[in-house]
Design a protein around this motif. Structure first.
Motif, PDB file in Angstrom:
ATOM      1  N   GLY A  16      25.062 -14.504  -9.087  1.00 15.54           N
ATOM      2  CA  GLY A  16      25.755 -14.644 -10.366  1.00 15.54           C
ATOM      3  C   GLY A  16      25.039 -13.937 -11.498  1.00 15.54           C
ATOM      4  N   GLY A  37      25.906 -10.148 -12.178  1.00 13.61           N
ATOM      5  CA  GLY A  37      27.244  -9.756 -12.639  1.00 13.61           C
ATOM      6  C   GLY A  37      27.230  -8.899 -13.886  1.00 13.61           C
ATOM      7  N   ILE A  41      32.937  -6.070  -9.839  1.00  9.54           N
ATOM      8  CA  ILE A  41      33.034  -7.482 -10.213  1.00  9.54           C
ATOM      9  C   ILE A  41      33.945  -8.263  -9.257  1.00  9.54           C
ATOM     10  CG2 ILE A  41      33.724  -9.109 -12.014  1.00  9.54           C
ATOM     11  CD1 ILE A  41      31.148  -7.657 -12.599  1.00  9.54           C
ATOM     12  N   LEU A  74      32.089  -9.131  -6.187  1.00 10.22           N
ATOM     13  CA  LEU A  74      31.108 -10.181  -6.448  1.00 10.22           C
ATOM     14  C   LEU A  74      31.772 -11.554  -6.491  1.00 10.22           C
ATOM     15  CD1 LEU A  74      28.235 -11.037  -7.210  1.00 10.22           C
ATOM     16  CD2 LEU A  74      28.827 -10.613  -9.604  1.00 10.22           C
ATOM     17  N   GLN A  92      31.018 -14.697  -4.085  1.00  9.98           N
ATOM     18  CA  GLN A  92      30.630 -15.981  -4.670  1.00  9.98           C
ATOM     19  C   GLN A  92      31.528 -17.114  -4.161  1.00  9.98           C
ATOM     20  OE1 GLN A  92      27.680 -16.163  -5.929  1.00  9.98           O
ATOM     21  NE2 GLN A  92      27.874 -16.142  -8.141  1.00  9.98           N
TER      22      GLN A  92
END
Length: 224
Positions: free
Chosen positions: A177, A180, A188, A191, A195
């Motif tokens: 996190g 980012g 993004i 990611l 996550q």
């Protein structure tokens, strides 16, 4: 690095109020009110889970009818640990089960009570566990030493296993996190997907580690 580990700091506070450990007991405040409501699908699901766990623990005890009521202790232990594991998945919520203070305070009293009960009530069985059947005579002293060491470290292994698994997953989520803000815009979405997948994995680990802690505690009690 200080900010990375700040979520695991039990001395941190909100407006000078040490509220971290309160998250451990929030669920207990909701139990009395739920007892007066009409059973919902969630209630039926939870009842099914507890009954299944009860059957699992009964298998460990076999025909020991006097100890079958102990299964409710381990079902409650499973529920308590799982609740705290899930609480730690929410942002800005203190994860009590990631601390050895919490996990060891659960494991050690249980293990100690099993040992005291075993040595006082089933002394011959406790001595029999020290030397497995068929062990050669010259190896018996070494087997007694090894069995005693493995017995003594049981609460420590239970505590470290639970705390380490909780810390590892949370640190991985925090590290990903934190990257980012340094990634390109087109990265993004990837990611976020990673996550979400890690959060799903952590949810599964929260349940599995609760089950492992409870089932190993029950297994240790059957050997006493």
């Amino acid at each position: 690095m200080t900010n990375l580990f700040s979520v695991f700091d039990p001395s941190s506070s909100i407006m000078n109020l040490p509220l971290n450990w309160i998250s451990t007991f929030i669920g207990l405040l909701l139990i009395p009110t739920s007892m007066w409501l009409i059973p919902s699908r969630t209630s039926f699901l939870w009842n099914s889970i507890t009954l299944k766990l009860h059957e699992e623990f009964k298998i460990l005890y076999g025909t020991k009818k006097k100890q079958l009521t102990a299964t409710f202790l381990f079902v409650s232990l499973f529920a308590f640990i799982m609740f705290n594991n899930f609480m730690g998945l929410f942002p800005y919520i203190f994860t009590s089960t990631s601390h050895l203070v919490m996990t060891f305070s659960l494991a050690f009293p249980l293990w100690l009570s099993f040992m005291i009960n075993g040595w006082f009530n089933t002394t011959n069985q406790m001595f029999a566990h020290m030397v497995p059947q068929g062990t050669p005579g010259p190896l018996m002293p070494f087997m007694v030493l090894i069995e005693n060491i493995s017995n003594i470290i049981r609460p420590g292994t239970l505590a470290v296993r639970l705390a380490a698994n909780m810390i590892a997953g949370h640190l991985l989520l925090t590290l990903l996190g934190g990257t980012g803000s340094m990634l390109a815009t087109y990265l993004i979405p990837f990611l976020l997907i990673v996550q979400i997948l890690l959060l799903t994995l952590e949810s599964a680990i929260a349940i599995i580690q609760s089950y492992v802690f409870a089932i190993l505690s029950a297994l240790y009690s059957t050997k006493s």
